[in-house]
Design an enzyme around this catalytic site. Structure first.
Site, mmCIF file in Angstrom:
data_model
loop_
_atom_site.group_PDB
_atom_site.id
_atom_site.type_symbol
_atom_site.label_atom_id
_atom_site.label_comp_id
_atom_site.label_asym_id
_atom_site.label_seq_id
_atom_site.Cartn_x
_atom_site.Cartn_y
_atom_site.Cartn_z
ATOM 1 N N ALA A 21 0.833 -1.203 0.000
ATOM 2 C CA ALA A 21 0.000 0.000 0.000
ATOM 3 C C ALA A 21 0.872 1.259 0.000
ATOM 4 C CB ALA A 21 -0.936 0.004 1.202
ATOM 5 N N SER A 47 3.812 -7.410 5.995
ATOM 6 C CA SER A 47 2.946 -8.562 5.749
ATOM 7 C C SER A 47 2.732 -8.749 4.256
ATOM 8 C CB SER A 47 1.585 -8.374 6.420
ATOM 9 O OG SER A 47 1.735 -8.373 7.813
ATOM 10 N N SER A 48 2.763 -7.639 3.517
ATOM 11 C CA SER A 48 2.541 -7.743 2.060
ATOM 12 C C SER A 48 3.473 -8.780 1.449
ATOM 13 C CB SER A 48 2.826 -6.416 1.358
ATOM 14 O OG SER A 48 2.109 -5.365 1.895
ATOM 15 N N GLN A 52 0.443 -15.030 0.773
ATOM 16 C CA GLN A 52 0.587 -16.212 -0.073
ATOM 17 C C GLN A 52 -0.544 -16.327 -1.082
ATOM 18 O OE1 GLN A 52 1.010 -19.745 2.313
ATOM 19 N NE2 GLN A 52 2.735 -18.946 3.455
ATOM 20 N N GLY A 53 -1.768 -16.625 -0.533
ATOM 21 C CA GLY A 53 -2.890 -17.060 -1.367
ATOM 22 C C GLY A 53 -3.114 -16.167 -2.551
ATOM 23 N N GLU A 118 -10.773 -19.568 -2.268
ATOM 24 C CA GLU A 118 -10.522 -19.502 -0.815
ATOM 25 C C GLU A 118 -11.851 -19.428 -0.089
ATOM 26 O OE1 GLU A 118 -6.046 -17.637 -0.474
ATOM 27 O OE2 GLU A 118 -7.704 -16.251 -0.310
ATOM 28 N N HIS A 234 -5.929 -16.408 11.607
ATOM 29 C CA HIS A 234 -5.877 -17.369 10.508
ATOM 30 C C HIS A 234 -5.866 -18.753 11.120
ATOM 31 C CE1 HIS A 234 -4.870 -19.376 6.814
ATOM 32 N NE2 HIS A 234 -4.868 -18.236 6.147
ATOM 33 N N ARG A 280 -13.402 -17.466 7.629
ATOM 34 C CA ARG A 280 -12.184 -17.696 8.407
ATOM 35 C C ARG A 280 -12.434 -17.693 9.911
ATOM 36 N NH1 ARG A 280 -7.211 -14.523 5.973
ATOM 37 N NH2 ARG A 280 -7.408 -16.090 4.345
ATOM 38 N N HIS A 339 -3.618 -12.597 12.366
ATOM 39 C CA HIS A 339 -3.230 -12.519 10.957
ATOM 40 C C HIS A 339 -3.551 -11.162 10.333
ATOM 41 C CE1 HIS A 339 -2.456 -14.074 6.946
ATOM 42 N NE2 HIS A 339 -3.681 -13.769 6.552
ATOM 43 N N GLU A 363 -3.746 -2.094 5.554
ATOM 44 C CA GLU A 363 -4.272 -2.720 6.772
ATOM 45 C C GLU A 363 -4.501 -1.732 7.909
ATOM 46 O OE1 GLU A 363 -2.206 -6.269 7.933
ATOM 47 O OE2 GLU A 363 -3.379 -6.508 9.773
ATOM 48 N N LEU A 380 -4.645 -7.760 0.033
ATOM 49 C CA LEU A 380 -3.747 -7.272 -1.024
ATOM 50 C C LEU A 380 -4.553 -6.403 -1.987
ATOM 51 C CD1 LEU A 380 -1.429 -10.283 -2.019
ATOM 52 C CD2 LEU A 380 -0.837 -8.282 -0.670
HETATM 53 C C1 SIN Z 1 -3.867 -17.090 2.808
HETATM 54 O O1 SIN Z 1 -3.167 -17.308 1.824
HETATM 55 O O2 SIN Z 1 -4.476 -17.953 3.419
HETATM 56 C C2 SIN Z 1 -3.959 -15.685 3.326
HETATM 57 C C3 SIN Z 1 -4.737 -14.870 2.401
HETATM 58 C C4 SIN Z 1 -5.339 -13.712 3.133
HETATM 59 O O3 SIN Z 1 -5.123 -13.554 4.331
HETATM 60 O O4 SIN Z 1 -6.089 -12.985 2.511
#
Ligand code: SIN
Length: 511
Positions: A21, A47-48, A52-53, A118, A234, A280, A339, A363, A380
Site C-alpha cells: 500500500a 505482511s505484504s 501467499q494465497g 478460498e 488465521h 475464516r 493474521h 491494513e 492485497l
Molecule cells: C492465505 O493465503 O491464506 C492468506 C490470504 C489472506 O489472508 O487474505
C-alpha cells in the site's frame, strides 16, 4: 534526549510504510515529490511480502464485481459498508491491470489468469503469483518501480514518530528517526500505510514488528479509530517452534485440503455448510476450541496437487520441510494465529481521516470494507486499489502552504523492549484479547497491559501496550459475538450492537 535537527526537508507528501500500500501510494502520487519512510528496506518487515494465497478480483467468466461484493458483505457479519465493498470489487480488475503494467507477473493458465478459491468466496477469483508467493512478487515488482522513480526519496531503516500539526490542526509534517537522528520533514499531507498489529500477539503470521505503530501515531494526532476489536485469526498457521509462525495458505484448502484431528476425523463436519471453506472466523474458532480441549489439529493436504505440490505451493512446502514435515506424506499440524486487523484508523468515503491532510491506506486503515471479518485475499486487493484513489484526492485538493514545522516534543534515545516485556505483553493479548474473549479475561489483559506499559523504559513497549489496551477496551465494549469477535459471555449476535465502533486515544485508559 536526541536533538531534533531543524534542517527540515520539504515534500509534497510523506508516505509512512513500504509494504504494498505504501509503495504504490508513493508511485501514484508522482510527479509530486514524496518521502517514503520504511522501517527496513522496501518491503522488508511487511505482511505484504509474506502474503501467499493471493489477491481477489472478479475477472473470471462466471464472476462479477457484484458477486465479489456480495461475498465480502456476507463474510463481514453485518458490519461491511456496502458502498465501500461495491467500489472495492468494481475497481479490482482495473487495479490488477495497473499493477500488471508495473511488472507484476501473475500466474496464468493459457491466456487467462490462473484463479484459485478460498474460504467464503462463491467463485474462483484468487489471482496468484509464483504459486503461493503472490505478495513477494508484488513487492518485488513495485519496489523496483519505486527505486526507479526520481520523485520518491526513500528513507529506509527509519521510524516515523509523530505527525506534526499546524496551529489549525492540519498536517504540517512528520517527525521521524532516520540514521540515528530525529528529524522533522514538512509536508501538507501524510499517508499512513504501516500495516497491522499481529505482532502484539504471541502467535502471529505477521512480522513481529507489526505492532500497530500507525494506529498510535494517528491517535496521538487526534485521529478517530474504528472497529479495533476485530482481529482476524488465521486458522492454519504452522504449529512449530517459530516466531512468527509460517502461514499455510487457505488456498491449500481451496484445492481440497481438509482439517482433521489426530484420529483423522474431519473437524469441520457439522460446523458449517461450507465445511473447510467456511468463513475464516468460523474455522479459526473451531480449531481453537479443539486445541483448548487438548486436541491437536492438522491440515491433511496429502491428496492436493499430488504431482506437483512443491511447485504449486512452494512457500508452504519449504516452510513445512524446514520443520521436518512433508505435506505430501503427512498431515500438517496447525494453530490459529493473529493474521489481520480489520480495525484501524477510520477513513471516510474519500479515504480521508478526520485530521486534515492525514490519510490511511492498507491494513492500518478502517474503511469499513471488511466489517467484522475480512474475506480472504481482499487485503492485497485494498492495498492496490486505494493508492490511486488517495493520489486522486490529493491532486484535487489545495493544501495550505506549510510553514517549516517543529517537532512537538523531545525524544529520548530509543530503548528496545526486553524479551520478557514483549513475552508478557504478547501472552496477555493472546490469552485475553484473542480468538475467544470475555469480560473477566479482557479486564485482566487491560490491567496487565497498563502495568507493562507503565513499568517499561521503552517507548516501543509503552506504545504497544497502549494499542493493545485500545483493542481490549473496544472488545470489552462490544457485548456480543460477531465475526472475528467472539465473547463467550455474550455468545449471540445482537441487533442493538449492529454498528461499527469508534475509539480515540483517551479510550486506552477508559474505565
Ligand atoms: C492465505 O493465503 O491464506 C492468506 C490470504 C489472506 O489472508 O487474505
Amino acid at each position: 534526549m536526541n536533538a531534533v535537527r531543524s534542517d527540515a526537508e520539504t515534500f509534497d507528501a510523506i508516505v509512512v510504510g513500504a509494504g504494498l500500500a505504501g509503495m504504490l501510494t508513493a508511485l501514484e502520487l508522482r510527479p509530486r515529490r514524496v518521502a517514503l519512510v520504511s522501517y527496513g528496506s522496501l518491503g522488508q518487515w511487511t505482511s505484504s511480502a509474506w502474503a501467499q494465497g493471493g489477491i481477489a478480483a472478479a475477472v473470471g467468466d462466471d464472476d462479477s464485481p457484484a458477486l465479489h461484493a456480495a461475498d465480502t458483505v456476507a463474510a463481514g457479519a453485518g458490519l461491511v459498508e456496502r458502498r465501500v465493498a461495491a467500489r472495492l470489487a468494481a475497481d479490482a480488475p482495473h487495479a490488477i491491470e495497473r499493477v500488471a503494467a508495473l511488472g507484476v507477473r501473475f500466474d496464468r493458465e493459457d491466456a487467462h489468469y490462473a484463479l484459485g478459491r478460498e474460504g467464503a468466496h462463491s467463485r474462483r477469483r484468487i489471482l496468484r503469483a509464483g504459486g503461493d508467493a503472490t505478495g513477494a512478487e508484488l513487492v518485488r515488482a513495485i519496489a523496483l518501480a519505486v527505486h526507479a522513480s526520481a520523485d520518491i526519496v526513500c528513507y529506509e531503516d527509519s521510524r516515523a514518530l509523530d505527525v506534526v500539526l499546524d496551529a489549525g490542526g492540519a498536517v504540517a509534517g512528520l517527525t521521524l528517526r532516520v540514521a540515528g537522528d530525529v528529524r522533522t520533514f514538512s509536508a501538507p499531507c501524510v499517508v499512513l500505510a504501516t500495516g497491522g498489529l499481529g505482532g502484539l500477539y504471541r502467535f502471529t503470521t505477521n512480522p513481529t514488528s507489526s505492532r500497530g505503530a500507525g494506529i498510535a501515531i494517528a491517535a496521538r494526532a487526534g485521529a478517530r479509530l474504528a472497529d479495533l476489536e476485530f482481529v482476524q485469526f488465521h486458522p492454519t498457521a504452522l504449529d512449530v517452534a517459530a516466531d512468527p509462525l509460517p502461514l499455510v495458505s487457505e488456498a491449500v484448502r481451496g484445492e481440497g485440503a481438509v482439517l482433521v484431528d489426530a484420529r483423522g476425523s474431519l473437524v469441520m463436519a457439522g460446523v458449517d455448510a461450507a465445511l473447510d471453506l467456511a468463513p475464516r472466523d468460523v474455522v479459526a474458532r473451531r480449531v481453537f476450541a479443539l486445541r483448548q480441549a487438548n486436541e491437536r489439529v492438522y491440515l491433511d493436504a496429502r491428496h492436493v496437487a499430488p504431482d506437483n505440490f512443491p511447485e504449486r505451493f512452494p512457500t508452504v512446502f519449504d516452510a513445512c520441510m524446514r520443520y521436518g514435515i512433508d505435506p505430501r506424506h503427512e498431515p500438517i499440524p496447525i494453530v490459529p494465529a493473529a493474521h489481520y486487523h480489520m480495525g484501524g484508523v477510520a477513513v471516510d468515503l474519500a479515504d480521508r481521516t478526520n485530521v486534515p491532510g492525514l490519510y490511511a491506506c492498507g491494513e492500518v486503515a478502517a474503511t469499513g470494507v471488511h466489517g467484522a471479518n475480512r474475506l480472504a485475499s481482499n487485503s492485497l486487493l485494498e492495498s492496490v486499489v486505494y493508492p490511486e484513489r488517495i493520489a486522486r484526492d490529493v491532486a484535487a485538493r489545495t493544501f495550505a502552504r506549510v510553514v517549516r514545522p517543529a517537532a512537538t516534543r523531545a525524544y529520548a534515545a530509543p530503548v528496545p523492549g526486553s524479551d520478557a516485556e514483549w513475552r508478557s505483553l504478547r501472552d496477555a493479548m493472546y490469552a485475553g484479547v484473542g480468538v475467544e474473549r470475555n469480560e473477566a479475561g479482557l479486564s485482566v489483559a487491560i490491567e496487565r497491559l497498563n502495568a507493562i506499559g507503565d513499568a517499561s523504559p521503552s517507548d516501543d513497549v509503552r506504545e504497544a501496550a497502549v494499542v493493545g489496551a485500545l483493542v481490549a477496551h473496544a472488545a470489552l465494549r462490544r457485548r456480543e459475538s460477531r465475526g472475528s469477535h467472539m465473547r463467550t459471555d455474550h455468545p449471540e449476535r445482537s441487533i442493538a450492537e449492529r454498528h461499527r465502533s469508534y475509539s480515540t486515544l483517551a479510550d486506552a485508559r477508559s474505565a
